[in-house]
Design an enzyme around this catalytic site. Structure first.
Site, mmCIF file in Angstrom:
data_model
loop_
_atom_site.group_PDB
_atom_site.id
_atom_site.type_symbol
_atom_site.label_atom_id
_atom_site.label_comp_id
_atom_site.label_asym_id
_atom_site.label_seq_id
_atom_site.Cartn_x
_atom_site.Cartn_y
_atom_site.Cartn_z
ATOM 1 N N ARG A 50 0.759 -1.214 -0.128
ATOM 2 C CA ARG A 50 -0.022 -0.046 -0.225
ATOM 3 C C ARG A 50 0.905 1.154 0.200
ATOM 4 N NH1 ARG A 50 -4.284 0.788 4.565
ATOM 5 N NH2 ARG A 50 -2.594 0.994 5.688
ATOM 6 N N LYS A 149 -2.224 7.094 1.449
ATOM 7 C CA LYS A 149 -2.106 7.490 2.936
ATOM 8 C C LYS A 149 -1.066 8.706 2.952
ATOM 9 C CE LYS A 149 -2.052 4.576 6.945
ATOM 10 N NZ LYS A 149 -3.416 5.064 7.473
ATOM 11 N N GLU A 182 -16.113 6.415 5.361
ATOM 12 C CA GLU A 182 -15.503 5.630 6.330
ATOM 13 C C GLU A 182 -15.477 6.403 7.634
ATOM 14 O OE1 GLU A 182 -11.337 5.101 5.610
ATOM 15 O OE2 GLU A 182 -11.141 7.279 4.467
HETATM 16 N N1 PXG Z 1 -9.049 4.896 6.939
HETATM 17 C C1 PXG Z 1 -8.446 5.793 7.243
HETATM 18 C C2 PXG Z 1 -8.499 6.964 6.847
HETATM 19 C C3 PXG Z 1 -7.220 5.569 7.728
HETATM 20 O O1 PXG Z 1 -6.239 6.299 8.241
HETATM 21 C C4 PXG Z 1 -7.926 3.128 8.298
HETATM 22 C C5 PXG Z 1 -9.095 3.521 7.461
HETATM 23 C C6 PXG Z 1 -7.750 1.697 8.494
HETATM 24 O O2 PXG Z 1 -6.773 1.373 7.834
HETATM 25 P P1 PXG Z 1 -6.039 0.009 8.289
HETATM 26 O O3 PXG Z 1 -5.020 -0.372 7.146
HETATM 27 O O4 PXG Z 1 -5.236 0.430 9.421
HETATM 28 O O5 PXG Z 1 -6.770 -1.043 8.555
HETATM 29 C C7 PXG Z 1 -6.949 4.123 8.510
HETATM 30 C C8 PXG Z 1 -5.648 3.792 9.208
HETATM 31 C C9 PXG Z 1 -4.880 6.711 14.564
HETATM 32 C C10 PXG Z 1 -4.340 6.389 13.213
HETATM 33 O O6 PXG Z 1 -3.635 7.177 15.324
HETATM 34 C C11 PXG Z 1 -5.326 5.330 12.437
HETATM 35 C C12 PXG Z 1 -5.068 5.200 11.097
HETATM 36 C C13 PXG Z 1 -3.742 5.536 10.522
HETATM 37 C C14 PXG Z 1 -2.976 6.377 11.360
HETATM 38 C C15 PXG Z 1 -3.212 6.811 12.611
HETATM 39 O O7 PXG Z 1 -5.719 6.410 14.880
HETATM 40 N N2 PXG Z 1 -5.847 4.259 10.502
#
Ligand code: PXG
Length: 288
Positions: A50, A149, A182
């Site tokens: 990713r 991201k 989301e």
């Molecule tokens: N949507 C968004 C916008 C994200 O940033 C997810 C979904 C979930 O993706 P993953 O790959 O983690 O299952 C994310 C990722 C935090 C934090 O501090 C959370 C994310 C990224 C960075 C920081 O809560 N979530």
């Protein structure tokens, strides 16, 4: 704590980057948040893939190979004597001129931080989260693909602050068309008449690594799984709802916009997803 910075391990206090880095000046860069469980990095290859996709989308050349990055992630965990924790891998555009153009940025900076993780309190996993929909819309894919991201998380941060101002921890973000995209840092799933539904990336959902794990859990449980546009109405009338994310893992949602989801308690399907997820984290990681 030791931080990986461009191939070196430096003490936390010395781990710094120039104020001329476009990562700071413009949020020009990309990142991944990765979990370490009992000495194993969870879904490392998927996170690195990713990251490469994010890099390609913003025309950023990652200066080291996937194998070298993987080794650096594992070594950062070892250097910090971590057994379980949270890894933040980021790549900035690098130092350049005071202008938007990245042409003067010669070398991206690669940073890896490995630390303990701050989790949601256990009671939310037992009793479920209450969330609301906020006014800030998820950025349109035509403006900036939300699948990237990137180091610019203001869209999500504004939504998070709106939730907090109203006394909630997490928020649903809609897209320009009014469909559910989301949450601010998590993907969203609902259960309706026994079907599992999550939102498509075309609606503004990040292709979450935990979302992929949840999709494979649906398959293992033999439950029909759809990736479809949903509205707030669908969430309000769902039998169950849960969020997925690297930090949150799988967490039940029991109230949305003042409406109880199901009977207002975490449902049996959500609980089986949580149990299967727990079993996977120790089995499906790469040993450091
Ligand atoms: N949507 C968004 C916008 C994200 O940033 C997810 C979904 C979930 O993706 P993953 O790959 O983690 O299952 C994310 C990722 C935090 C934090 O501090 C959370 C994310 C990224 C960075 C920081 O809560 N979530």
């Amino acid at each position: 704590m030791k931080v990986y910075l461009n191939g070196e391990f430096v003490a936390k206090e010395q781990a710094s980057i120039s104020v001329f880095d476009h990562g700071l000046l413009y949020g020009d860069g990309i990142f991944e948040g990765i979990r370490l469980y009992e000495g194993c990095v969870f879904k490392l290859d998927q996170h690195l893939e990713r990251l490469e996709h994010s890099a390609k989308a913003i025309l950023l050349d990652i200066p080291i190979s996937r194998a070298e990055l993987a080794a650096a992630v594992c070594e950062t965990c070892r250097q910090n004597n971590l057994d379980s924790g949270y890894i933040r891998l980021l790549i900035t555009r690098g130092v350049g001129h005071l202008g938007l153009s990245p042409t003067g940025c010669e070398r991206p900076n690669v940073v890896i931080i490995a630390d303990k993780i701050q989790l949601y309190p256990k009671e939310y996993y037992d009793e479920g989260l209450k969330i609301i929909t906020v006014p800030t819309r998820r950025i349109s894919p035509a403006a900036l693909p939300p699948m990237v991201k990137s180091l610019n998380y203001l869209n999500n941060i504004l939504a998070k602050m709106e939730a907090q101002q109203s006394g909630y921890l997490e928020a649903i973000m809609l897209n320009d068309e009014g469909y559910v995209a989301e949450c601010t840092g998590d993907n969203i799933f609902i259960v309706y008449k026994g079907r599992i539904i999550t939102t498509p990336s075309s609606a503004g959902a990040l292709r979450g690594i935990t979302r992929d794990v949840a999709i494979s859990i649906a398959e293992e449980l033999g439950l029909p799984m759809d990736t479809n546009n949903i509205t707030r109405y669908d969430v309000w009338n769902a039998e169950e709802c849960f969020l997925t994310g690297t930090a949150a893992e799988i967490i039940p949602v029991v109230e949305v916009d003042g409406r109880c989801v199901g009977d207002g308690h975490p449902g049996p399907i959500t609980k089986s997803f949580m149990d299967l997820f727990r079993a996977k984290v120790s089995l499906e990681g790469s040993m450091i």
